[in-house]
Design an enzyme around this catalytic site. Structure first.
Site, short mmCIF file in Angstrom:
data_model
loop_
_atom_site.label_atom_id
_atom_site.label_comp_id
_atom_site.label_asym_id
_atom_site.label_seq_id
_atom_site.Cartn_x
_atom_site.Cartn_y
_atom_site.Cartn_z
N GLY A 47 0.82 -1.20 0.00
CA GLY A 47 0.00 0.00 0.00
C GLY A 47 0.86 1.25 0.00
N GLN A 52 3.11 9.94 1.79
CA GLN A 52 4.39 9.24 1.67
C GLN A 52 5.19 9.67 0.44
OE1 GLN A 52 2.62 5.11 2.32
NE2 GLN A 52 4.63 4.93 3.27
N CYS A 98 6.48 -0.61 6.59
CA CYS A 98 6.02 0.61 5.92
C CYS A 98 7.15 1.12 5.04
CB CYS A 98 5.66 1.65 6.98
SG CYS A 98 5.11 3.23 6.31
N LEU A 99 6.81 1.57 3.84
CA LEU A 99 7.85 2.06 2.93
C LEU A 99 8.55 3.31 3.48
CD1 LEU A 99 6.03 1.58 -0.50
CD2 LEU A 99 7.81 0.13 0.50
N HIS A 140 -3.82 0.85 8.14
CA HIS A 140 -2.44 1.38 8.11
C HIS A 140 -2.35 2.56 7.13
CE1 HIS A 140 2.11 0.80 7.86
NE2 HIS A 140 1.85 1.60 6.86
N GLU A 141 -2.89 2.38 5.92
CA GLU A 141 -2.77 3.44 4.90
C GLU A 141 -3.57 4.68 5.32
OE1 GLU A 141 -0.45 3.22 2.88
OE2 GLU A 141 -0.13 1.09 3.21
N HIS A 144 -1.92 7.09 7.68
CA HIS A 144 -0.98 8.04 7.07
C HIS A 144 -1.67 9.38 6.79
CE1 HIS A 144 2.71 5.80 6.42
NE2 HIS A 144 2.07 4.78 5.90
NI NI Z 1 2.97 2.92 5.63
#
Ligand code: NI
Length: 172
Positions: A47, A52, A98-99, A140-141, A144
């Site tokens: 995701g 991000q 997470c990226l 999670h997304e 953000h």
């Molecule tokens: Ni993330």
């Protein structure tokens, strides 16, 4: 299309609440989404959220591969202005990465079952129920978009660490 630079934990854009998308059909938005898809695929992520990639707008995307889910695969889904509602109070723990925290992972408690809604790529309403990993990735997304990273959701930071070390520890 362009691969975008991913913000890492510590960058202010990741702790700033994102703004609503006012015109989901705007060509600039479509271009941003195309670039985000390419960026997520290039980084091998499940995701990605617009903050991000340094854009403070309420846009998320995710997909669930069949091997990550007992409920079956979920194809790439783009959601603008998403809203989440828990179904019941049940939570379960799972390992998240997470990226924006490359190489790291931690155990996070999330609602087991949720309802979510938002607008798709064409500005049409989407409404779904989700459980398991699908529910986890959406929570999670969407975090953000409120400036929250998964370590802030951890009850016990002792499970937070480098993926390589956590995997070594599991083998021992
Ligand atoms: Ni993330």
């Amino acid at each position: 299309m362009t691969i975008l630079k991913i913000a890492r934990m510590g960058h202010p854009v990741l702790r700033t609440p994102a703004k609503l998308v006012e015109d989901p059909k705007d060509l600039e938005i479509r271009r941003l989404i195309n670039d985000m898809v390419e960026t997520m695929e290039d980084a091998n992520g499940a995701g990605l959220a617009a903050p991000q990639v340094h854009i403070p707008l309420r846009i998320v995307m995710f997909h669930v591969p069949s091997e990550r889910s007992e409920e079956g695969a979920v194809p790439l889904t783009v959601l603008m202005n998403p809203v989440i509602e828990p179904v019941g109070d049940d939570k379960n723990e799972g390992i998240e990465g997470c990226l924006s925290l490359p190489g790291m992972a931690g155990k996070v408690s999330r609602y087991t079952s949720i309802k979510y809604s938002g607008l798709d790529l064409d500005g049409k309403p989407i409404e779904r129920e989700a459980t398991g990993f699908h529910a986890r990735v959406v929570q999670h997304e969407c975090d953000h978009l409120d400036g929250i990273l998964y370590p802030q959701r951890m009850d016990d930071l002792s499970s937070f660490g480098y993926v390589e070390e956590l995997q070594k520890a599991l083998k021992d």
